[in-house]
Design a protein around this motif. Structure first.
Motif, PDB file in Angstrom:
ATOM      1  N   SER A  96     -17.142 -20.096  38.178  1.00  9.13           N
ATOM      2  CA  SER A  96     -15.973 -19.740  39.110  1.00  9.13           C
ATOM      3  C   SER A  96     -16.043 -20.221  40.680  1.00  9.13           C
ATOM      4  N   TYR A  97     -14.958 -20.656  41.130  1.00  5.64           N
ATOM      5  CA  TYR A  97     -15.138 -21.416  42.443  1.00  5.64           C
ATOM      6  C   TYR A  97     -14.247 -20.436  43.576  1.00  5.64           C
ATOM      7  N   ALA A  98     -14.684 -20.554  44.677  1.00  6.66           N
ATOM      8  CA  ALA A  98     -13.624 -19.916  45.866  1.00  6.66           C
ATOM      9  C   ALA A  98     -12.786 -20.862  46.104  1.00  6.66           C
ATOM     10  N   GLY A  99     -11.658 -20.534  46.699  1.00  2.78           N
ATOM     11  CA  GLY A  99     -10.459 -21.346  47.290  1.00  2.78           C
ATOM     12  C   GLY A  99     -10.988 -22.420  48.077  1.00  2.78           C
ATOM     13  N   ASP A 100     -12.270 -22.403  48.774  1.00  2.00           N
ATOM     14  CA  ASP A 100     -12.670 -23.515  49.490  1.00  2.00           C
ATOM     15  C   ASP A 100     -13.464 -24.470  48.627  1.00  2.00           C
ATOM     16  N   GLY A 101     -13.663 -23.993  47.321  1.00  2.00           N
ATOM     17  CA  GLY A 101     -14.418 -25.212  46.445  1.00  2.00           C
ATOM     18  C   GLY A 101     -15.631 -24.816  46.320  1.00  2.00           C
ATOM     19  N   THR A 102     -16.397 -23.739  46.758  1.00  2.00           N
ATOM     20  CA  THR A 102     -17.727 -23.101  46.739  1.00  2.00           C
ATOM     21  C   THR A 102     -17.758 -22.538  45.392  1.00  2.00           C
ATOM     22  N   LEU A 103     -18.909 -22.974  44.785  1.00  4.55           N
ATOM     23  CA  LEU A 103     -19.264 -22.406  43.561  1.00  4.55           C
ATOM     24  C   LEU A 103     -19.739 -20.900  43.681  1.00  4.55           C
ATOM     25  N   LYS A 104     -19.002 -19.960  43.136  1.00  3.45           N
ATOM     26  CA  LYS A 104     -19.242 -18.473  43.287  1.00  3.45           C
ATOM     27  C   LYS A 104     -20.278 -18.091  42.272  1.00  3.45           C
ATOM     28  N   ALA A 105     -20.054 -18.466  40.924  1.00  2.00           N
ATOM     29  CA  ALA A 105     -20.644 -17.868  39.969  1.00  2.00           C
ATOM     30  C   ALA A 105     -21.099 -18.682  38.932  1.00  2.00           C
ATOM     31  N   ILE A 106     -21.993 -18.601  38.318  1.00  2.97           N
ATOM     32  CA  ILE A 106     -22.462 -19.300  36.959  1.00  2.97           C
ATOM     33  C   ILE A 106     -22.664 -18.315  35.784  1.00  2.97           C
ATOM     34  N   SER A 107     -21.757 -18.267  34.916  1.00  2.00           N
ATOM     35  CA  SER A 107     -21.804 -17.466  33.660  1.00  2.00           C
ATOM     36  C   SER A 107     -23.197 -17.738  32.925  1.00  2.00           C
TER      37      SER A 107
END
Length: 394
Positions: A124-135
């Motif tokens: 999952s990625y935030a709206g600014d492109g930052t990777l937020k979470a890896i399953s």
């Protein structure tokens, strides 16, 4: 009124003179060129380098992203991109590909989200492109999230549009690209006050330059648009303000006869002429009394990177009102049908036939005449971007 009083008066003076004398603006000389520019794979490859991955593209209208979290997906020349409105009101342009295995991240055309979640493995990625979470991060292994943020493209919002450069290592300066004259003209239009009434994407069996040149061309109206457009306009008649790589042209409607007795500039020309605008390299728009017809045209290589004889065209109809009443909707539907009939049923077949000729090895050189003023500006800009120094042999 679309124009400042000064520009309105200048155009009125010139159009009144053309109508009275049956004349048109002309260039100083003709321009021969070879049809191979529409069919040569090496030229198409050079265009990708010098034009489509280097220059700002009018990719999205700002009204398509009114609120924080809004996004649209857009196809640039070769890249699928997410354009997202940020918390501070700015926009970001992100390559629509997950940084894990490359799956397409978002398939919706538009929407509003706080997170973009990959449908393949759930990254999952935030709206600014930052990777937020890896399953299942505990079993995936160590991963530097900053290195796996979405690829970001140079982007700038100006004159009611989101402009994007397709090369992530490139830079963007829309004002410098436009130059002071075109930049000032777009500011006068207040395109940021408009809204997208309808948009559509088309694919045609012709090179992108053929399609763009057809929209710019005023010389062909008598012959191609006899039933749709011809009755409403003075033919083979155009005034131009040439800004080097961009331009604005004025073509008088027959209704201009009603104001020929007035001092030039007394009446706004909005109802008495149409105004074509070239924003090089690949956008053009026409100012009509009730709306703006905006085209952005790309190459369309598809699965074949060497394909030169296809293009993809995005048509947007812009209106001053976000919501139209019943009468307004009826007017716009009528204009949409006229545009569809004129472009899709009349212009496109002729353009397709030019592509057929370009694919022939012995069709010979062709020629732009003195009266093809708008097309001449486009060819000048194209040659500059392509770093072609010499005129074609006469």
């Amino acid at each position: 009124m679309y124009f400042s009083p000064e520009r309105n008066t200048r155009f009125a003076q010139r159009l009144f003179e053309h109508v009275r004398n049956g004349t048109t603006d002309q260039t100083a000389d003709m321009l021969p060129y070879d049809l191979s520019i529409y069919a040569d794979a090496s030229i198409a490859a050079a265009e990708r380098t010098h034009i489509f991955e280097k220059l700002p593209m009018m990719a999205v209208h700002s009204s398509q992203l009114p609120e924080t979290g809004d996004f649209v997906t857009v196809q640039l020349n070769r890249s699928q991109v997410i354009v997202a409105r940020q918390k501070d009101g700015s926009v970001k342009a992100l390559i629509n590909a997950c940084r894990h295995r490359g799956a397409t991240l978002v398939k919706q055309e538009s929407g509003r989200r706080n997170l973009f979640v990959c449908p393949y493995h759930g990254w999952s990625y935030a709206g600014d492109g930052t990777l937020k979470a890896i399953s299942f991060a505990e079993t995936f292994g160590a991963c530097r999230t900053q290195e796996r943020r979405l690829v970001e493209l140079p982007v700038q919002e100006r004159h009611g549009f989101v402009w994007i450069v397709e090369d992530p290592n490139g830079s963007i300066d829309v004002a410098a690209h436009l130059g002071p004259q075109m930049d000032a003209l777009l500011a006068d239009y207040h395109l940021d006050r408009y809204h997208v009434w309808r948009s559509a994407t088309f694919e045609f069996a012709q090179n992108w330059k053929i399609m763009l040149e057809g929209v710019l061309d005023g010389y062909h109206v008598s012959f191609v648009h006899g039933a749709t457009i011809k009755p409403y306009f003075y033919l083979n008649m155009m005034a131009i303000e040439d800004f080097g790589h961009h331009h604005v042209t004025a073509t008088p409607r027959r209704t201009i006869d009603r104001i020929l007795h007035e001092p030039p500039g007394q009446s706004a020309l909005d109802d008495y002429a149409v105004f074509g605008n070239l924003v090089s390299p690949n956008s053009t728009f026409v100012l009509h009394p009730h709306h703006i017809e905006h085209w952005t045209i790309y190459q369309n290589p598809g699965q074949n990177a060497d394909e030169t004889g296809r293009c993809r065209a995005v048509l947007r109809i812009l209106t001053p009102q976000r919501q139209l009443d019943e009468r307004g909707e009826a007017i716009m539907e009528k204009n949409w049908k006229i545009a569809s009939a004129a472009i899709l049923n009349e212009d496109v077949p002729v353009g397709d036939s030019i592509q057929v000729s370009a694919n022939m090895p012995h069709a010979g050189p062709v020629l732009l005449g003195l009266n093809e003023v708008g097309n001449r500006v486009f060819h000048r800009a194209w040659r500059h971007y392509m770093q072609i120094q010499q005129e074609a042999p006469r």
